[in-house]
Structures are given as C-alpha cells and as structure tokens.
Write a protein that holds these residues in place. Structure first.
Motif, PDB file in Angstrom:
ATOM      1  N   PHE A 119     -10.037   0.357  -3.896  1.00 50.10           N
ATOM      2  CA  PHE A 119     -11.023  -0.342  -4.719  1.00 50.10           C
ATOM      3  C   PHE A 119     -10.372  -1.511  -5.465  1.00 50.10           C
ATOM      4  N   LEU A 120      -9.222  -1.282  -6.061  1.00 47.61           N
ATOM      5  CA  LEU A 120      -8.553  -2.356  -6.791  1.00 47.61           C
ATOM      6  C   LEU A 120      -8.174  -3.501  -5.862  1.00 47.61           C
ATOM      7  N   ARG A 121      -7.813  -3.171  -4.612  1.00 47.19           N
ATOM      8  CA  ARG A 121      -7.475  -4.230  -3.657  1.00 47.19           C
ATOM      9  C   ARG A 121      -8.669  -5.133  -3.413  1.00 47.19           C
ATOM     10  N   VAL A 122      -9.830  -4.560  -3.087  1.00 46.68           N
ATOM     11  CA  VAL A 122     -10.985  -5.406  -2.782  1.00 46.68           C
ATOM     12  C   VAL A 122     -11.523  -6.078  -4.042  1.00 46.68           C
ATOM     13  N   PHE A 123     -11.382  -5.424  -5.191  1.00 46.01           N
ATOM     14  CA  PHE A 123     -11.850  -6.041  -6.440  1.00 46.01           C
ATOM     15  C   PHE A 123     -11.043  -7.297  -6.756  1.00 46.01           C
ATOM     16  N   PHE A 124      -9.716  -7.197  -6.686  1.00 44.96           N
ATOM     17  CA  PHE A 124      -8.893  -8.369  -6.965  1.00 44.96           C
ATOM     18  C   PHE A 124      -9.038  -9.422  -5.870  1.00 44.96           C
ATOM     19  N   ALA A 125      -9.291  -8.979  -4.633  1.00 45.23           N
ATOM     20  CA  ALA A 125      -9.558  -9.948  -3.576  1.00 45.23           C
ATOM     21  C   ALA A 125     -10.841 -10.721  -3.873  1.00 45.23           C
ATOM     22  N   LEU A 126     -11.864 -10.012  -4.352  1.00 41.82           N
ATOM     23  CA  LEU A 126     -13.128 -10.663  -4.703  1.00 41.82           C
ATOM     24  C   LEU A 126     -12.917 -11.661  -5.838  1.00 41.82           C
ATOM     25  N   VAL A 127     -12.170 -11.265  -6.852  1.00 43.83           N
ATOM     26  CA  VAL A 127     -11.887 -12.172  -7.973  1.00 43.83           C
ATOM     27  C   VAL A 127     -11.126 -13.398  -7.489  1.00 43.83           C
ATOM     28  N   PRO A 157       4.085  -0.728 -14.126  1.00 38.22           N
ATOM     29  CA  PRO A 157       4.026  -2.162 -13.831  1.00 38.22           C
ATOM     30  C   PRO A 157       4.326  -2.499 -12.376  1.00 38.22           C
ATOM     31  N   GLY A 158       5.309  -1.811 -11.779  1.00 44.20           N
ATOM     32  CA  GLY A 158       5.647  -2.100 -10.387  1.00 44.20           C
ATOM     33  C   GLY A 158       4.495  -1.808  -9.435  1.00 44.20           C
ATOM     34  N   VAL A 159       3.757  -0.744  -9.713  1.00 38.24           N
ATOM     35  CA  VAL A 159       2.619  -0.401  -8.874  1.00 38.24           C
ATOM     36  C   VAL A 159       1.501  -1.429  -9.059  1.00 38.24           C
ATOM     37  N   TRP A 160       1.270  -1.835 -10.308  1.00 36.23           N
ATOM     38  CA  TRP A 160       0.253  -2.863 -10.552  1.00 36.23           C
ATOM     39  C   TRP A 160       0.615  -4.169  -9.845  1.00 36.23           C
ATOM     40  N   ALA A 161       1.892  -4.493  -9.813  1.00 38.98           N
ATOM     41  CA  ALA A 161       2.323  -5.699  -9.097  1.00 38.98           C
ATOM     42  C   ALA A 161       1.979  -5.592  -7.609  1.00 38.98           C
ATOM     43  N   SER A 162       2.164  -4.397  -7.035  1.00 41.31           N
ATOM     44  CA  SER A 162       1.824  -4.194  -5.623  1.00 41.31           C
ATOM     45  C   SER A 162       0.326  -4.306  -5.399  1.00 41.31           C
ATOM     46  N   LEU A 173      -1.885  -5.995  -7.242  1.00 42.08           N
ATOM     47  CA  LEU A 173      -2.266  -7.402  -7.371  1.00 42.08           C
ATOM     48  C   LEU A 173      -1.842  -8.197  -6.144  1.00 42.08           C
ATOM     49  N   ALA A 174      -0.665  -7.905  -5.630  1.00 44.61           N
ATOM     50  CA  ALA A 174      -0.177  -8.634  -4.459  1.00 44.61           C
ATOM     51  C   ALA A 174      -1.031  -8.358  -3.234  1.00 44.61           C
ATOM     52  N   VAL A 175      -1.401  -7.090  -3.014  1.00 43.10           N
ATOM     53  CA  VAL A 175      -2.189  -6.762  -1.827  1.00 43.10           C
ATOM     54  C   VAL A 175      -3.620  -7.291  -1.958  1.00 43.10           C
ATOM     55  N   GLY A 176      -4.125  -7.428  -3.183  1.00 39.90           N
ATOM     56  CA  GLY A 176      -5.464  -7.956  -3.374  1.00 39.90           C
ATOM     57  C   GLY A 176      -5.522  -9.470  -3.327  1.00 39.90           C
ATOM     58  N   LEU A 177      -4.694 -10.112  -4.139  1.00 40.61           N
ATOM     59  CA  LEU A 177      -4.749 -11.569  -4.258  1.00 40.61           C
ATOM     60  C   LEU A 177      -4.038 -12.277  -3.112  1.00 40.61           C
ATOM     61  N   LEU A 178      -2.836 -11.807  -2.772  1.00 40.02           N
ATOM     62  CA  LEU A 178      -2.037 -12.488  -1.752  1.00 40.02           C
ATOM     63  C   LEU A 178      -2.424 -12.047  -0.339  1.00 40.02           C
ATOM     64  N   CYS A 179      -2.402 -10.722  -0.113  1.00 43.94           N
ATOM     65  CA  CYS A 179      -2.574 -10.210   1.255  1.00 43.94           C
ATOM     66  C   CYS A 179      -4.025 -10.155   1.698  1.00 43.94           C
ATOM     67  N   THR A 180      -4.968 -10.321   0.787  1.00 41.07           N
ATOM     68  CA  THR A 180      -6.377 -10.287   1.171  1.00 41.07           C
ATOM     69  C   THR A 180      -7.044 -11.631   0.900  1.00 41.07           C
ATOM     70  N   MET A 215       0.827  -1.209   0.000  1.00 41.34           N
ATOM     71  CA  MET A 215       0.000   0.000   0.000  1.00 41.34           C
ATOM     72  C   MET A 215       0.859   1.256   0.000  1.00 41.34           C
ATOM     73  N   ARG A 216       1.999   1.185   0.660  1.00 42.52           N
ATOM     74  CA  ARG A 216       2.905   2.323   0.676  1.00 42.52           C
ATOM     75  C   ARG A 216       3.445   2.614  -0.721  1.00 42.52           C
ATOM     76  N   ILE A 217       3.569   1.590  -1.550  1.00 40.43           N
ATOM     77  CA  ILE A 217       4.014   1.758  -2.934  1.00 40.43           C
ATOM     78  C   ILE A 217       2.862   2.221  -3.823  1.00 40.43           C
ATOM     79  N   ALA A 218       1.682   1.615  -3.655  1.00 39.82           N
ATOM     80  CA  ALA A 218       0.577   1.846  -4.590  1.00 39.82           C
ATOM     81  C   ALA A 218      -0.193   3.129  -4.318  1.00 39.82           C
ATOM     82  N   ALA A 219      -0.473   3.431  -3.044  1.00 39.88           N
ATOM     83  CA  ALA A 219      -1.357   4.561  -2.736  1.00 39.88           C
ATOM     84  C   ALA A 219      -0.825   5.902  -3.245  1.00 39.88           C
ATOM     85  N   PRO A 220       0.468   6.236  -3.041  1.00 47.07           N
ATOM     86  CA  PRO A 220       0.939   7.519  -3.573  1.00 47.07           C
ATOM     87  C   PRO A 220       0.891   7.588  -5.098  1.00 47.07           C
ATOM     88  N   ALA A 221       0.997   6.433  -5.777  1.00 50.37           N
ATOM     89  CA  ALA A 221       1.018   6.416  -7.243  1.00 50.37           C
ATOM     90  C   ALA A 221      -0.385   6.432  -7.839  1.00 50.37           C
TER      91      ALA A 221
END
Length: 299
Positions: free
Chosen positions: A37-45, A214-219, A221-228, A23-29
């Motif tokens: 929203f992207l976190r919970v969306f990818f978590a839902l998927v 790409p690096g932000v998208w990786a973060s 996806l990681a916070v949605g799929l992995l961390c959630t 989140m520290r990487i993605a939120a400022p970007a």
C-alpha cells in the motif's frame, strides 16, 4: 538506437532491479500488505507531483474506470505478490522470475485473446518452464512450502502483467489511446483504492509493526517514488522514443541488476544451478519476444 537510449535502458533496468531489493528489506519489517500500500501511495503522490510540474491536463476521456481496473491488475495485485515473495525469496530469485512476464503474456494471449503462437514461441514457453523448474529446485533457499508460495506469488504477478498488456490494448489503445502519464497516474489511483481496505485491516487487526525504522522507510520511499513513479515515466518515454519491442529488452537486463543489488547490499549468493536456470529463462524470453527473420523470396 542512440547512446542516450542505451543509457536510459540500463538506468531503467537498474531501477527496476533495485525494486526487489527494496521490497526484500521493507516487506519483512512492515509486512507485505503495508509495504504494498505504501508503495502505490507514494507512487501516486510522485506521479501527481510530476503531472502538476508538467502541467498535464487531467482529461481521461471516459477511460478512468478502465484505467483504475488496470491499476488493480497491473500494480495492486502484482506488487502485493512480490511483497509476499519478498518475505522468503532472495531478491535475485524474484528478479529472475519477473523475467517470465513475456512467457505468461504469450500463454494468456493464446488462451484468452486469440493470439497465435508459432513454433518458436512455443519452444520459448516450454524452455521457460524448464528454467523455472531449475530455479525452484536448486540454490541455497530452503526447499519448503514457503519457497513454493514465494515462487507461485511471483508467477501470479507476471501473469497479471501479461494479462494487463492485452487489456490495455483492448480498453485504452483500441479506444483512441491516452497519454501514458495519465494511464500510469490513473492506474495508481485504482491500486491505492484496491489496497486501502487491506491496509486499514492490517493496521487495526494485524501484527504490531515497529514503524520507527528509518532504513525501512527509505526503502519504501525508494520503491514508491523511484522504482514506480519515476520508472513509469522513464519507461513510457522509452516506448515513445525507441518503440515497444526494443523497450522490452529491459526484461533481459533486470535480473542481472536484481542479483547484483542483492549481492552487494544483502550478501545474497547464488549457486551454479540457479544461474543456469536464470540463463534458461532469459533464453526463453528471447525466443518469445524476438521475431524470426522472414524467408528470402526466391528469384
């Protein structure tokens, strides 16, 4: 506990500790609303895919609306608050403040759910406030209004977590319970629907965002799929195997991992005063979550 249980507990702490880094990487970007929203969306998927693979029947037994409201309280609002905090606070700060969840749960339970607090738990709550004071008044973070906003956002998030625990017991457990995987899935539906209007407004009226990172998208996806998504399933499996009280020990393990990932990836540094504040918070959490040994009967 078996060695595999300890391994899963450490893995869960490492994953949840990494969420503050991502989140520290993605939120400022991308912005706090877009990131959340992207976190919970990818978590839902991710959860939907897992439920399909596990062939879990989608039977909510009349509890879907309650679960969706829980999703707002337990995911939508706190995830947004942590994304707001990530705009200004180092990952280690957010990880330490996340450990106040049991303290908030104790206060909310006492204030609104008729829970009783003994001397031990009151001491933990008071000590936790001292720890928060040390964290917010020491360290290298600029002591400005933005720091205060970040700390307040984290505390709102932990208050939501504390409240959600009692509401889950009242709305789900005391009404016959439900498969934890379905609770996780339904809660993300609620979080997505809650955040969707804010996300749409941000896209149409908010600041321009450079999505080609790409690096932000990786973060994200990681916070949605992995961390959630994955972390939810791992956590609920731990509860089933070792019980809720032992599973709560993950609270003590998340801050060290959050600090470690922030140091290794972002080069964040911590002062002695901040480390002392974090130690005080962890001691306070132990006082709140542990149980005093019963007095031995006299012969």
């Amino acid at each position: 506990m078996r060695p595999s249980d300890y391994g899963r507990l450490l893995a869960l702490a490492a994953i949840w500790g990494a969420s503050f880094l991502f989140m520290r990487i993605a939120a400022p970007a991308f912005g706090s609303i877009n990131t959340t929203f992207l976190r919970v969306f990818f978590a839902l998927v991710g959860l939907a895919a897992m439920l399909l693979l596990l062939r879990t029947p989608m039977q909510f037994h009349g509890k879907l609306k309650a679960i969706m409201v829980l999703g707002i309280i337990n995911s939508g609002v706190p995830f947004l608050m942590y994304a707001v905090a990530a705009l200004w606070l180092p990952a280690g700060y957010s990880a330490i403040l996340n450990a106040t969840t049991p303290l908030m749960g104790a206060l909310i339970g006492f204030s609104f759910f008729n829970e009783q607090l003994g001397l031990r738990k009151w001491a933990g709550v008071m000590l936790g406030l001292v720890g928060i004071g040390l964290i917010t008044t020491t360290g290298e973070v600029d002591l400005s209004g933005q720091l205060a906003i970040g700390v307040l956002a984290c505390l709102i998030a932990t208050a939501c977590y504390g409240c959600a625990g009692f509401l889950t017991r009242r709305w789900i457990t005391e009404r016959g319970g439900l498969d934890a995987k379905l609770v996780a899935f339904g809660s993300q539906i609620g979080a997505v629907l809650f955040l969707l209007p804010f996300f749409a407004y941000s896209l149409t009226s908010g600041p321009a965002v450079d999505w080609a990172q790409p690096g932000v998208w990786a973060s994200v996806l990681a916070v949605g799929l992995l961390c959630t998504a994955f972390a939810y399933l791992l956590y609920f499996r731990l509860i089933a195997d070792i019980g809720p009280l032992r599973s709560l020990t993950v609270t003590f393990l998340i801050p060290p991992f959050g600090i470690l990932w922030g140091y290794l990836v972002l080069g964040e540094t911590l002062t002695g005063g901040f480390v002392l504040g974090g130690a005080v918070v962890c001691l306070a959490v132990w006082l709140v979550t542990s149980h005093a040994k019963p007095a031995r009967a006299q012969a």
